[in-house]
Design a protein around this motif. Structure first.
Motif, short mmCIF file in Angstrom:
data_model
loop_
_atom_site.label_atom_id
_atom_site.label_comp_id
_atom_site.label_asym_id
_atom_site.label_seq_id
_atom_site.Cartn_x
_atom_site.Cartn_y
_atom_site.Cartn_z
N ALA A 180 31.81 -2.47 10.27
CA ALA A 180 31.82 -1.57 11.42
C ALA A 180 30.61 -1.84 12.31
O ALA A 180 30.73 -1.89 13.54
CB ALA A 180 31.84 -0.12 10.96
N GLU A 181 29.45 -2.02 11.70
CA GLU A 181 28.24 -2.31 12.49
C GLU A 181 28.35 -3.64 13.21
O GLU A 181 27.95 -3.78 14.36
CB GLU A 181 27.01 -2.30 11.58
CG GLU A 181 26.66 -0.92 11.08
CD GLU A 181 25.55 -0.92 10.03
OE1 GLU A 181 25.08 -2.01 9.64
OE2 GLU A 181 25.18 0.18 9.60
N VAL A 237 33.07 -1.17 15.89
CA VAL A 237 34.20 -0.27 15.71
C VAL A 237 33.79 0.78 14.68
O VAL A 237 33.11 0.47 13.70
CB VAL A 237 35.45 -1.05 15.23
CG1 VAL A 237 36.60 -0.13 14.92
CG2 VAL A 237 35.85 -2.09 16.27
N HIS A 238 34.20 2.02 14.88
CA HIS A 238 33.81 3.11 13.98
C HIS A 238 34.28 2.84 12.55
O HIS A 238 35.36 2.29 12.33
CB HIS A 238 34.39 4.44 14.48
CG HIS A 238 33.72 5.62 13.87
ND1 HIS A 238 34.07 6.11 12.64
CD2 HIS A 238 32.72 6.40 14.32
CE1 HIS A 238 33.32 7.16 12.35
NE2 HIS A 238 32.48 7.35 13.37
N ARG A 239 33.46 3.24 11.59
CA ARG A 239 33.76 3.01 10.17
C ARG A 239 35.09 3.62 9.76
O ARG A 239 35.84 3.04 8.97
CB ARG A 239 32.65 3.59 9.30
CG ARG A 239 32.89 3.37 7.81
CD ARG A 239 31.88 4.11 6.96
NE ARG A 239 31.85 5.53 7.24
CZ ARG A 239 32.72 6.42 6.73
NH1 ARG A 239 33.69 6.03 5.96
NH2 ARG A 239 32.60 7.71 7.02
N ASN A 240 35.43 4.79 10.29
CA ASN A 240 36.69 5.43 9.93
C ASN A 240 37.89 4.57 10.35
O ASN A 240 38.89 4.52 9.64
CB ASN A 240 36.80 6.82 10.55
CG ASN A 240 35.83 7.80 9.96
OD1 ASN A 240 35.25 7.56 8.91
ND2 ASN A 240 35.63 8.92 10.63
N THR A 241 37.77 3.90 11.48
CA THR A 241 38.84 3.01 11.94
C THR A 241 38.95 1.81 11.02
O THR A 241 40.06 1.39 10.64
CB THR A 241 38.60 2.56 13.39
OG1 THR A 241 38.51 3.72 14.22
CG2 THR A 241 39.70 1.65 13.88
N THR A 293 40.35 -2.26 20.47
CA THR A 293 39.73 -2.11 19.15
C THR A 293 40.08 -3.30 18.27
O THR A 293 39.21 -3.88 17.60
CB THR A 293 40.19 -0.80 18.49
OG1 THR A 293 39.84 0.29 19.33
CG2 THR A 293 39.57 -0.62 17.12
#
Length: 78
Positions: free
Chosen positions: A29-30, A34-38, A54
């Motif tokens: 994600a980092e 992109v957000h970790r939840n995605t 995304t």
């Protein structure tokens, strides 16, 4: 094809790729922005689809890690 991984956790081909690359969803994600939840949803939920921008970020980060990564390899039609 969705397979069980570890303690009964289902993984998509993208999730298995993350495991093969020894990447956690937080690390990826980092790197991808992109957000970790995605990332978790893409790795664990069969049929989850994110928006094209995304997915472009995910694929760009994946290719930086593994030049052989393709959309078809990581996200095959279910």
């Amino acid at each position: 094809m969705v397979k069980k991984h570890g303690l009964g956790k289902y993984r998509t081909p993208f999730g298995e790729w993350l495991d093969d690359m020894n990447k956690t969803s937080v690390e990826f994600a980092e790197e991808s922005g992109v957000h970790r939840n995605t990332i978790d949803a893409l790795a664990n939920q069969k049929g989850y689809g994110a928006r094209k921008p995304t997915m472009d970020k995910v694929l760009k980060a994946a290719k930086a890690i593994d030049p052989g990564a393709t959309y078809e390899k990581l996200f095959p039609p279910m």
